[in-house]
Write an enzyme that holds these catalytic residues in place. Structure first.
Site: not given
Length: 448
Positions: A26, A137-138, A174, A250, A371
């Protein structure tokens, strides 16, 4: 032998920008196209590292990646000199240039999954770089991530490194953002908790309807096998699909664990009671006493949790056995969340204190305190084998703040990404950084 948990925080890269690249996050999407401040972002992260170091916690630094990723653009058909590649991408496919400039490697909770030596079959600390296959992009990060981790944890007697899982949807991984370890002591055998959003091959597991479930059960199981974890030392739990659809991309956005404690929202998981019972039973087998701190939805809604990043906090053990919760400023700004935290710390329970940090630059792009750090439990011998250049000290903090002041811009808009000078600035900064952190050649421009 004494053991500890070291937090290796990601150093924010020079191209930190708000590209809005992370569908399902978000904050990332709502702040898309705003101008960012890379210098402020890096200094905010460094301030948190310094503060934790001064509180007595072991703290390390994980280097950012080379951006723009010109090699990635070349693989997509752009040719010519580096400057021409950037110019063509900006003209023909600006979203690809934005993706190649992402500084998302700052969120090193996604860098890898780490299993301490007390849990693994061969008695080494195991690292598996995350493929991050859900987002382009990751997904381009893991080759450099593997080289950086290899330079930090180089002694093969103590550390084992695994390549990222196959880059396909069935093995979407992840990293530590969906992994928590419970233990009585960091040096003793523990229970590793893998949280998945969906199964790639078993339709008995429900999936979210609006946003993607990034972690698969099959990826978690593969990492557990690679690390040589025992069946009694692993628990798999599924994220509640409905909270994924509310922006919980996550598990670390809705739950955080440390030691014997899981701090989580009431709606975080499916089959919660069964999962908690399994965690308690397996941790009990190795001498631990599992404790659940469940935040009721009546006190904090899922929306509150997503907007404040209450659970994307760092839960840290102090010498007296109590725990400290590191939260972003957004928790204090949310009346319901702050009221809950005041009541939590006032009960005399395990979580005794909350400390607030200003991480606005990271938060606006969708990443909070948890994170920004990769947790690595190490015994004294293993800690001594870590590359000393990446362990935070007062002199290193001073050097890195000077380095940021020298090399970083204080404003970054999407149009700035097309500036070919930005690549030169980034490479110059990173070449100097590898010398500061004693990493050697880890970036493509240093190797090729």
């Amino acid at each position: 032998m004494k053991s500890c948990e070291v937090n290796f925080d990601g150093l924010v890269g020079p191209t930190h920008n708000y590209g809005g690249l992370s569908y399902g996050n978000v904050a990332s999407q709502s702040n898309s196209q705003q101008s960012s401040n890379p210098k402020e972002a890096a200094l905010q992260g460094l301030a948190k590292m310094k503060a934790l170091m001064e509180m007595g916690f072991q703290q390390g630094v994980l280097a950012p990646q080379e951006r723009p990723d010109v090699a990635a653009l070349r693989r997509l058909g752009f040719s010519g000199s580096d400057a021409q590649v950037i110019e063509k991408a900006a003209k023909e496919a600006m979203p690809l240039l934005v993706a190649s400039c992402s500084a998302s490697s700052m969120w090193v909770a996604n860098a890898a999954t780490v299993s301490p030596s007390a849990d693994t079959a061969d008695g080494r600390v195991h690292f598996t770089a995350a493929n991050l296959n859900c987002k382009y992009h990751r997904s381009i990060e893991h080759p450099t991530t593997s080289r950086v981790l290899g330079a930090m944890f180089a002694d093969q007697k103590h550390f084992a490194h695994h390549a990222a899982l196959p880059a396909v949807a069935q093995f979407g991984d992840e990293g530590a953002a969906n992994h928590t370890r419970f233990c009585r002591d960091y040096g003793e055998a523990g229970v590793e908790f893998f949280v998945f959003g969906r199964s790639a091959f078993d339709n008995r597991y429900p999936a979210p309807q609006n946003y993607p479930a990034r972690q698969t059960l099959e990826a978690s199981q593969a990492v557990a096998r690679l690390h040589g974890l025992s069946e009694d030392g692993v628990v798999y739990g599924q994220q509640n699909p409905s909270v994924i659809d509310q922006g919980v991309f996550h598990n670390d956005v809705i739950a955080v664990g440390n030691g014997e404690v899981l701090f989580h929202h009431e709606d975080a998981f499916l089959d919660t009671e069964q999962m908690l019972e399994e965690l308690a039973r397996k941790l009990g087998k190795v001498g631990g006493t599992f404790q659940s701190v469940c935040v009721p939805r009546s006190a904090v809604t899922v929306d509150d949790a997503v907007r404040s990043y209450l659970f994307n906090s760092q839960l840290l053990s102090r010498p007296d056995g109590s725990m400290l919760l590191i939260v972003p400023e957004e928790c204090r700004s949310n009346e319901r969340v702050w009221q809950y935290l005041q009541s939590l710390t006032g009960t005399g329970g395990l979580i005794r204190e909350v400390k607030v940090f200003d991480l606005k630059q990271s938060m606006q792009n969708g990443g909070g305190p948890a994170c920004l750090r990769l947790r690595v439990a190490l015994n004294e011998t293993e800690l001594a084998a870590v590359n000393p250049g990446v362990i935070m000290t007062a002199p290193l903090y001073g050097t890195l703040t000077e380095w940021v002041d020298k090399h970083y811009r204080d404003r970054m808009a999407e149009s700035d990404l097309a500036d070919p000078q930005l690549l030169l600035e980034c490479r110059t900064a990173l070449d100097e950084l590898t010398q500061i952190l004693k990493l050697g050649a880890v970036y493509p421009f240093q190797i090729n």
